[in-house]
Write an enzyme that holds these catalytic residues in place. Structure first.
Site, PDB file in Angstrom:
ATOM      1  N   TYR A 159       0.834  -1.195   0.000  1.00  0.00           N
ATOM      2  CA  TYR A 159       0.000   0.000   0.000  1.00  0.00           C
ATOM      3  C   TYR A 159       0.872   1.249   0.000  1.00  0.00           C
ATOM      4  CZ  TYR A 159      -3.597   3.296   1.596  1.00  0.00           C
ATOM      5  OH  TYR A 159      -4.459   4.355   1.716  1.00  0.00           O
ATOM      6  N   LYS A 163       0.991   4.427  -2.745  1.00  0.00           N
ATOM      7  CA  LYS A 163       0.638   5.787  -2.370  1.00  0.00           C
ATOM      8  C   LYS A 163       1.810   6.749  -2.565  1.00  0.00           C
ATOM      9  CE  LYS A 163      -3.637   5.125  -1.547  1.00  0.00           C
ATOM     10  NZ  LYS A 163      -4.652   5.752  -2.440  1.00  0.00           N
TER      11      LYS A 163
END
Length: 294
Positions: A159, A163
């Site tokens: 993740y 990002k």
């Protein structure tokens, strides 16, 4: 950019959480809203609620990882409303990866990148050329996270990497828009400053078969409620930022043409300073050593 009634805002991941809060906030400003989400049931419910409050709404089931699906969204938005002034590339997922990075399943990375990175890129390609051609003021907001966008949480590295990519993509978009001399701005959003009650914790419910896990998980998925309970039992406070506050921050940031939609936070500021100083000193990333990886 001045937000005015009758303008059009497109929000992906709009059936719940941050996306729905942004859609509601835009509608409160008198904007027409285009809701896009992969969950058709939740999408229809969100659209019905907004319409009942008087908003002009277009809802489309969209898989942002599929370029054709996003292009169709753009066609529908322009066919219905004739223009788009605000684009929020907000849809995102976790990954479900377990263990050390070298133990991760490739599909965990493929799925997260397909939504969190490719989904943003697809949105840019589908909408920005038309926004520029329309000649009206516009703004693009891409949702990142403090996890990766500022400094990575190693236990959620997949993740975090996606990002971090969103930040760099948005910086590049900003530079390209400035080079074109057009009246379309760009911002990167860091929701917070605290944790948020969103569906991201259960994003595995929408994981497509083409990115299915190849082996059973060692531990079951943990819900936000379970995480919160475990943290409190361990003596740690857990603070939450209302999604409505995030939406307000977005509206304020668009009006101010603010690139960094980053709420004030001592924690974030410490991370930024520590990471920047590590780079300036050409030092090893000691700011990561406080994380427990087991």
């Amino acid at each position: 950019m001045r937000l005015e009634a009758r303008q059009v805002a497109v929000v992906t991941g709009a059936a719940s959480g941050i996306g729905l809060a942004m859609a509601r906030r835009f509608a409160a400003e008198g904007l027409k809203v285009v809701l896009a989400d992969v969950e058709e049931g939740a999408l229809r419910k969100a659209a019905d609620e907004l319409a009942a409050d008087g908003a002009e709404v277009l809802a489309r089931a969209v898989d942002v990882s599929d370029r054709d699906s996003v292009l169709s969204l753009a066609d529908a938005a322009y066919d219905t409303f004739g223009a788009v002034h605000v684009l929020c590339n907000n849809a995102g997922v976790g990954s479900g990866a377990e263990g050390r990075m070298w133990e991760h399943e490739p599909n965990d990375w493929k799925w997260a990148f397909s939504v969190n990175v490719w989904g943003v890129f697809h949105g840019i390609q589908a909408f920005v050329p038309r926004m520029i051609a329309g000649g009206a003021p516009g703004h693009v907001v891409n949702t990142s996270s403090g996890d990766g966008g500022i400094a990575p949480l190693p236990t959620a590295s997949v993740y975090a990497v996606t990002k971090a990519a969103v930040v760099t993509m948005t910086e590049s978009l900003y530079a390209h828009l400035k080079a074109e001399g057009v009246d379309v701005g760009a911002s990167v959003l860091f929701p917070g400053p605290h944790m948020l009650r969103t569906g991201l914790w259960e994003s595995h419910r929408n994981r497509p078969d083409r990115y299915a896990k190849e082996r059973p998980r060692k531990a079951p998925y943990r819900s936000l409620d379970q995480y919160e309970t475990a943290m409190r039992q361990a003596g740690h406070d857990v603070n939450f930022t209302p999604v409505e506050d995030v939406a307000e921050h977005v509206v304020d940031g668009i009006r101010a043409d603010r690139f960094w939609m980053l709420p004030a936070s001592e924690h974030s500021d410490r991370q930024i300073r520590a990471r920047s100083q590590s780079m300036l000193d050409r030092a090893n990333p000691g700011y990561l050593e406080s994380f427990i990886l087991d």
